[in-house]
Design a protein around this motif. Sequence first.
Motif, PDB file in Angstrom:
ATOM      1  N   TYR A   4      16.325  65.832  22.993  1.00  0.00           N
ATOM      2  CA  TYR A   4      14.953  66.319  22.993  1.00  0.00           C
ATOM      3  C   TYR A   4      14.101  65.430  23.886  1.00  0.00           C
ATOM      4  CZ  TYR A   4      16.223  69.039  18.896  1.00  0.00           C
ATOM      5  OH  TYR A   4      16.822  69.912  18.036  1.00  0.00           O
ATOM      6  N   THR A   8       9.263  68.639  23.774  1.00  0.00           N
ATOM      7  CA  THR A   8       9.821  69.627  22.858  1.00  0.00           C
ATOM      8  C   THR A   8       9.611  69.244  21.404  1.00  0.00           C
ATOM      9  OG1 THR A   8      11.991  68.553  22.927  1.00  0.00           O
ATOM     10  CG2 THR A   8      11.578  70.318  24.529  1.00  0.00           C
ATOM     11  N   THR A  46       8.603  74.463  26.036  1.00  0.00           N
ATOM     12  CA  THR A  46       8.435  75.155  24.755  1.00  0.00           C
ATOM     13  C   THR A  46       7.682  76.462  24.869  1.00  0.00           C
ATOM     14  OG1 THR A  46       6.331  74.075  24.240  1.00  0.00           O
ATOM     15  CG2 THR A  46       8.359  72.899  23.613  1.00  0.00           C
ATOM     16  N   GLU A  48       4.558  76.692  24.634  1.00  0.00           N
ATOM     17  CA  GLU A  48       3.349  76.593  23.827  1.00  0.00           C
ATOM     18  C   GLU A  48       2.110  76.492  24.711  1.00  0.00           C
ATOM     19  OE1 GLU A  48       3.879  73.221  21.343  1.00  0.00           O
ATOM     20  OE2 GLU A  48       5.325  74.202  20.020  1.00  0.00           O
TER      21      GLU A  48
END
Length: 197
Positions: A4, A8, A46, A48
């Motif tokens: 990761y 993330t 992500t 987002e």
Amino acid sequence: MQRYSSRTIPTYLLSAPAMQWAHQRSYYSTKADAEEPRLTHTDPDTGEARMVSVTDKTPTKREAKAIGRIVLPDQAYKLLKDNQVHSMKGNVLTVAQIAGIQAAKATSNLIPLCHPLLLGLIDVRLWLDDAKRSVECESVVQTSGKTGVEMEALTATSVALLTVYDMCKAATKEMVIQDIRVVSKTGGKSGPWKSDL
């Protein structure tokens, strides 16, 4: 084992050093010439949504111009013109102009990831075009700041034309708002730009 990155993992789960590293990274809305175009309001890993950081950017004078039109059926356009652009709600073009100015000032409340800006100029103009049977709109917005005013110019034009629709809908619903777009902008890291269309 899956690896990761700090992008993330939600920042509240990161250790203090990792969080500091994550916040040192800058995501700007402008790009260097060598970079590929990308969506700066979404995290590349992500997906987002995020607000672009403009903290370290240098303020410059910025301007953007946006245009658009609303096309009316023949009878509705004739009513608009013959009645000297008045309706039961008042002078259509004047009310639409004021609505566009108010909308530009409220852009950051309407578009979630826009920065609130201190606007130095909002110039919204509307006029009739007999050949197109349309109300044409042009909005110019200026500021001295760290991010551009393209969204403010687009919002001003869009809401001005929506106001024309609202004030003429008693005569017809067959109106078409079209061709809303930015045609020029100046200032910022990327410099001046003008539409080729």
